[in-house]
Design an enzyme around this catalytic site. Structure first.
Site, short mmCIF file in Angstrom:
data_model
loop_
_atom_site.label_atom_id
_atom_site.label_comp_id
_atom_site.label_asym_id
_atom_site.label_seq_id
_atom_site.Cartn_x
_atom_site.Cartn_y
_atom_site.Cartn_z
N TYR A 101 0.86 -1.19 0.00
CA TYR A 101 0.00 0.00 0.00
C TYR A 101 0.89 1.23 0.00
CZ TYR A 101 -3.20 3.63 1.53
OH TYR A 101 -3.93 4.78 1.59
N GLU A 185 -3.35 7.36 -4.29
CA GLU A 185 -3.23 6.10 -3.54
C GLU A 185 -3.12 4.94 -4.50
OE1 GLU A 185 -6.04 4.69 -0.05
OE2 GLU A 185 -6.72 3.83 -1.93
#
Ligand code: GDP
Ligand code: MN
Length: 379
Positions: A101, A185
């Site tokens: 992530y 993101e």
């Protein structure tokens, strides 16, 4: 403005971040053709601007173009957390070795940019952060320094990402800066079986205040198709309009006054149908566009026009309303409250026009009460 995954993917690609080959389709037939051009086996992904698509059944594998067509037929039209799926993205599947992530976000409360990264990507980061906070690195980024190679290496190290992820971190920072984003993101960023680092899913939020200098999003007509149609039409005319659930249409000048008006209308036991700020100038054109937008909402039973002449003088605003009454087919009662600069002259202009559906109120409270009563009566 939030972007779709396929839009985020294009930005990543343009900034040198590896992404799977992909195509977008709005119908099962297009999905089949896209799968053919991508080599047959594909991942079919719902395009909705919300996370958790995988769990909701919005991410599925298809072995060949025929099953891609079937799968697209299932996914198109699905409802994912209140978002209707109108497009799917078809992507070449990737063999995943590990999921990470990475993101940058503007933390408005703290007044800093944050790099957030974890070697435990794939699932929603909030869950990892809640169960194993030590697995998520949060590192402030000084915008004057940005994220250079050294900074990227530092973030990768802190989050236990492989060193090969560092260049992606540096490029992702460039996406944020050059595209005026407040959030970028990648979840998951993956290491593939052939040791490539690939962005499999992307989320980008563009700062609306910077849309004017981002050619692709600059035009007010660029409104995503899952936006409320009334809002889309109003925004296309350059109006600051937000659809709400009630029946009293609200038009005012200045965001603060309009918000106060919504509160006062609610305080009178009615529900506002919208927020609409026509700005300081409140010209005839803008007033006409505003009235058209508010009256086109079938839920609206009456309209409360609440104008305070600060920069604008009330007689100019009243002229605007009178001109708007010529060009707009008014079908519902209007309550108008004018106060501030030249209020007396403004009221006189409206009184002289004597439109049967327009009544004036001397105060904001009085106007809101009258509008609430009209809405209850359902005229
Ligand atoms: P989200 O659920 O909205 O976050 O959608 P994602 O695009 O992140 O997909 C969810 C999950 O599906 C990912 O975390 C992966 O585990 C899996 N996935 C997506 N694309 C691929 C792919 O090309 N190959 C493999 N093996 N898994 C994938
Ligand atoms: Mn994801």
């Amino acid at each position: 403005m939030d972007l779709y995954e396929y839009e985020a993917r294009e930005l990543f690609r343009d900034h040198g971040i590896a992404v799977p080959d992909a195509a977008v389709a709005a119908s099962p037939r297009e999905a089949r053709a896209a799968a053919e051009s991508l080599g047959g086996r594909v991942v079919v992904k719902a395009q909705v601007r919300t996370g958790g698509r995988g769990r909701a059944g919005g991410v599925k594998f298809a072995a060949d173009p025929a099953s891609a067509e079937l799968t697209a037929r299932q996914i198109l039209g699905m409802d994912i957390k209140g978002h209707a799926v109108r497009k799917v993205m078809l992507a070449q599947p990737v063999d995943i070795q590990a999921e990470f992530y990475i993101s940058y976000v503007l933390d408005c409360a703290a007044g800093v940019f944050l790099a957030i990264a974890s070697a435990e990507g794939g699932t929603e980061i909030e869950e990892v952060a809640a169960s194993r906070p030590e697995a998520v690195a949060r590192i402030p980024v000084d915008p004057r320094r940005g994220v250079d190679a050294a900074g990227a290496a530092e973030i990768a190290r802190a989050a236990h990402l492989p060193p090969e992820a560092a260049p992606v971190l540096a490029r992702l920072w460039q996406v944020l800066v050059q595209r005026d984003a407040v959030l970028v993101e990648v979840n998951p960023l993956v290491r593939t079986a052939s040791d490539r680092i690939v962005a499999l899913d992307g989320k980008v939020t563009v700062d609306d205040n910077a849309r004017f200098r981002q050619a692709r999003w600059a035009s007010p007509e660029v409104v995503h198709d899952d936006v409320d149609p009334l809002e889309a039409a109003a925004v296309a005319k350059g109006l600051t309009y937000v659809k709400l659930d009630g029946e009293v249409g609200v038009i005012g000048n200045g965001a603060g006054l309009v918000m106060a008006t919504l509160d006062v209308v609610a305080g009178c036991g009615a529900r506002p149908a919208n927020f609409l700020d026509i700005g300081g100038g409140a010209s005839a054109r803008v007033m006409a566009d505003g009235l058209t937008a508010v009256l086109s909402d079938p839920a609206v039973k009456c309209v409360f026009v609440n104008v305070f002449g600060g920069i604008a003088s009330c007689d100019a605003v009243a002229d605007g309303i009178v001109q708007a009454l010529e060009s707009v087919h008014v079908t519902k009662p209007l309550v108008v409250r004018l106060d501030g600069n030249d209020a007396a002259r403004g009221r006189a202009v409206l009184a002289a026009r004597a439109h049967p559906l327009v009544q004036q109120a001397a105060t904001m409270d009085g106007g809101a009460r009258r509008a609430a009563r009209l809405a209850r009566r359902g005229v």
